[in-house]
Design a protein around this motif. Structure first.
Motif, mmCIF file in Angstrom:
data_model
loop_
_atom_site.group_PDB
_atom_site.id
_atom_site.type_symbol
_atom_site.label_atom_id
_atom_site.label_comp_id
_atom_site.label_asym_id
_atom_site.label_seq_id
_atom_site.Cartn_x
_atom_site.Cartn_y
_atom_site.Cartn_z
ATOM 1 N N ILE A 14 44.016 28.060 63.612
ATOM 2 C CA ILE A 14 43.330 28.085 62.327
ATOM 3 C C ILE A 14 44.284 27.710 61.194
ATOM 4 C CG2 ILE A 14 41.899 29.452 60.761
ATOM 5 C CD1 ILE A 14 40.680 29.062 63.535
ATOM 6 N N SER A 15 43.813 26.876 60.295
ATOM 7 C CA SER A 15 44.621 26.454 59.153
ATOM 8 C C SER A 15 44.903 27.628 58.223
ATOM 9 C CB SER A 15 43.890 25.355 58.380
ATOM 10 O OG SER A 15 44.570 25.032 57.180
ATOM 11 N N SER A 16 46.047 27.585 57.573
ATOM 12 C CA SER A 16 46.411 28.646 56.621
ATOM 13 C C SER A 16 45.773 28.438 55.255
ATOM 14 C CB SER A 16 47.932 28.721 56.470
ATOM 15 O OG SER A 16 48.435 27.477 55.979
ATOM 16 N N THR A 17 45.196 27.248 55.038
ATOM 17 C CA THR A 17 44.512 26.967 53.774
ATOM 18 C C THR A 17 43.104 26.455 54.077
ATOM 19 O OG1 THR A 17 45.348 24.687 53.703
ATOM 20 C CG2 THR A 17 46.666 26.394 52.598
ATOM 21 N N PRO A 265 39.242 27.627 58.288
ATOM 22 C CA PRO A 265 38.897 29.049 58.360
ATOM 23 C C PRO A 265 37.461 29.323 57.919
ATOM 24 C CG PRO A 265 40.406 28.633 56.544
ATOM 25 C CD PRO A 265 40.321 27.356 57.325
ATOM 26 N N GLY A 266 36.843 28.353 57.250
ATOM 27 C CA GLY A 266 35.408 28.435 56.957
ATOM 28 C C GLY A 266 34.964 29.578 56.086
ATOM 29 N N PRO A 267 35.643 29.853 54.958
ATOM 30 C CA PRO A 267 35.146 30.944 54.120
ATOM 31 C C PRO A 267 33.779 30.610 53.522
ATOM 32 C CG PRO A 267 36.822 29.690 52.946
ATOM 33 C CD PRO A 267 36.807 29.173 54.354
ATOM 34 N N ALA A 268 32.901 31.590 53.530
ATOM 35 C CA ALA A 268 31.597 31.473 52.888
ATOM 36 C C ALA A 268 31.423 32.679 51.986
ATOM 37 C CB ALA A 268 30.475 31.400 53.921
ATOM 38 N N VAL A 269 31.020 32.426 50.739
ATOM 39 C CA VAL A 269 30.957 33.479 49.723
ATOM 40 C C VAL A 269 29.512 33.670 49.293
ATOM 41 C CG1 VAL A 269 31.821 34.271 47.499
ATOM 42 C CG2 VAL A 269 33.266 32.811 48.943
ATOM 43 N N SER A 270 29.009 34.880 49.430
ATOM 44 C CA SER A 270 27.627 35.185 49.066
ATOM 45 C C SER A 270 27.476 35.287 47.550
ATOM 46 C CB SER A 270 27.183 36.494 49.714
ATOM 47 O OG SER A 270 27.849 37.594 49.102
ATOM 48 N N TRP A 271 26.258 35.403 47.114
ATOM 49 C CA TRP A 271 25.944 35.468 45.688
ATOM 50 C C TRP A 271 26.651 36.635 45.008
ATOM 51 C CZ3 TRP A 271 23.437 39.683 43.432
ATOM 52 C CH2 TRP A 271 22.963 40.646 44.322
ATOM 53 N N ASP A 272 26.920 37.720 45.762
ATOM 54 C CA ASP A 272 27.555 38.894 45.170
ATOM 55 C C ASP A 272 29.014 39.054 45.600
ATOM 56 O OD1 ASP A 272 27.002 39.508 47.797
ATOM 57 O OD2 ASP A 272 26.065 41.451 47.388
ATOM 58 N N GLY A 273 29.601 38.005 46.210
ATOM 59 C CA GLY A 273 31.027 37.990 46.474
ATOM 60 C C GLY A 273 31.463 38.339 47.869
ATOM 61 N N ARG A 274 30.557 38.717 48.760
ATOM 62 C CA ARG A 274 30.935 39.037 50.137
ATOM 63 C C ARG A 274 31.419 37.769 50.848
ATOM 64 N NH1 ARG A 274 25.997 40.276 52.456
ATOM 65 N NH2 ARG A 274 25.051 39.491 50.515
ATOM 66 N N VAL A 275 32.423 37.934 51.700
ATOM 67 C CA VAL A 275 33.047 36.791 52.367
ATOM 68 C C VAL A 275 32.943 36.943 53.880
ATOM 69 C CG1 VAL A 275 35.187 35.482 52.698
ATOM 70 C CG2 VAL A 275 34.688 36.505 50.460
ATOM 71 N N VAL A 276 32.486 35.871 54.546
ATOM 72 C CA VAL A 276 32.578 35.782 55.998
ATOM 73 C C VAL A 276 33.455 34.588 56.335
ATOM 74 C CG1 VAL A 276 30.298 36.816 56.347
ATOM 75 C CG2 VAL A 276 30.525 34.322 56.306
#
Length: 375
Positions: A14-17, A265-276
């Motif tokens: 996984i990439s570090s960025t 790493p595929g960060p996804a940020v929800s409308w209220d800031g939660r991250v998967v």
């Protein structure tokens, strides 16, 4: 010791960025497609301005030379009130002007009008439109009243063309359309899109009860797509181009460059800031053993900070096991590099699995079809 092993595995794959981050400006979608994987798409939550500011701060924080693509998605982005959407764009503007950010929106096309086109042009958006082919192929794409959305989608695409705005198409290949690739390709040749990506319908999220697509039919589908691409007269197909990019590097003696590339790493940020992490399809989903897949909240912790402990997250560590299994057993590894995390889980109940239907349908089948055509 276990944590050290997990960290080494994570850093290997996984990439570090991050080069891409999905942000969810609203949970609401104007469509109610029968194959949609998103839960809660009838809820009208709208992203908080503080969340957009925190995403921008995370991009500024990471030490990366590459630009970050912000994918506005996971709901219908254009259902966000346009004045609020404009406010969400502002925290990224200095980064965009510096060439560190570019915007992409994935839309069902229903709400595209002059005002949205003005935004697309001013902020240099790239556009992806979900459309499954000619009108009869879009029977699964309906609104909340059960009526087809195709006429509205057509108007939106016409507006893009009238304003000379480039767009890409994303087509879900269904049991009803997999047997006639020529009809789909002819449609997209005429549509005016720059590229089309074909997503063979997947088991994902809450989409678990639809009919499976016969894999022999999928193989025939990709053979037809490859023949169309080799003819060189139509729209570019994303999956074939990806394989061609790999072959180009290999033939130029640069295969190692492809092999050394690590997963987003595929960060996804929800409308209220939660991250998967790893797959945006995990956003809003709950499951045994992994709860809601949330690894942090961007209002309290930046994305780079979350990455620093990502190897300790159960499902992320499990995904590393799956990638290691693919590398050691799969003949397609050098090109594929491992299928998406969410497909592994939703098909088999674990991220540690290797081959999936998604692998066979969207990685292996087009690769085999292109190899056969080039012999």
């Amino acid at each position: 010791m276990i944590s050290d092993v997990a960290r080494i595995s994570y850093e290997r794959y996984i990439s570090s960025t991050f080069s891409n981050v999905l942000v969810q400006p609203t949970t609401y979608c104007t469509a109610n497609c029968t194959y949609c994987y998103l839960p809660g798409r009838k809820n009208k939550n709208v992203m908080l301005g503080e969340v957009a500011e925190a995403v921008a701060a995370s991009i500024a924080e990471q030490a990366a030379e590459h630009a970050v693509t912000i994918l506005w998605h996971s709901g219908e982005p254009l259902a966000t009130p346009i004045d609020q959407f404009m406010r969400l764009l502002q925290p990224f503007e200095s980064l965009r002007q510096e060439g560190r950010v570019q915007h992409n929106v994935q839309s069902n096309g229903m709400l595209i009008d002059e005002a949205w086109c003005d935004i697309f042009i001013e902020y240099e958006f790239s556009i992806s439109i979900s459309i499954d082919g000619p009108e009869q192929a879009n029977a699964n794409r309906i609104n909340w009243a059960g009526r087809p959305i195709f006429p509205q989608l057509q108007r939106g695409i016409t507006m893009l063309r009238e304003r000379n705005i480039d767009f890409r198409a994303i087509c879900t290949v269904l049991p009803q359309t997999v047997h006639d690739p020529s009809a789909l390709l002819s449609f997209f040749d005429e549509l005016g899109c720059r590229e089309v990506g074909f997503n063979v319908e997947e088991i994902e999220g809450i989409n678990v009860d639809r009919p499976h697509i016969d894999e022999a039919a999928v193989e025939e589908f990709w053979s037809g797509v490859v023949a169309h691409q080799i003819a060189g007269t139509g729209v570019q197909v994303r999956e074939v181009q990806n394989i061609t990019d790999y072959l180009t590097l290999a033939r130029a003696g640069q295969k190692q460059k492809w092999l050394d590339a690590r997963h987003e790493p595929g960060p996804a940020v929800s409308w209220d800031g939660r991250v998967v992490l790893m797959s945006p399809e995990l956003l809003g989903v709950t499951a045994p053993h992994h709860e809601d897949f949330v690894v942090g909240n961007i209002l309290r912790e930046s994305i780079p900070s979350i990455f620093a402990r990502a190897h300790e997250v159960g499902y992320v560590s499990e995904f590393m096991q799956g990638l290691a299994g693919c590398e050691s057993t799969c003949p397609f590894w050098s090109m594929c590099r491992g299928a998406h995390a969410s497909n592994r889980y939703f098909e088999t109940g674990t991220f540690a699995t290797t081959e999936t239907a998604h692998c066979r349908n969207t990685r292996q089948a087009p690769t085999v079809a292109l190899a056969a055509a080039l012999q």
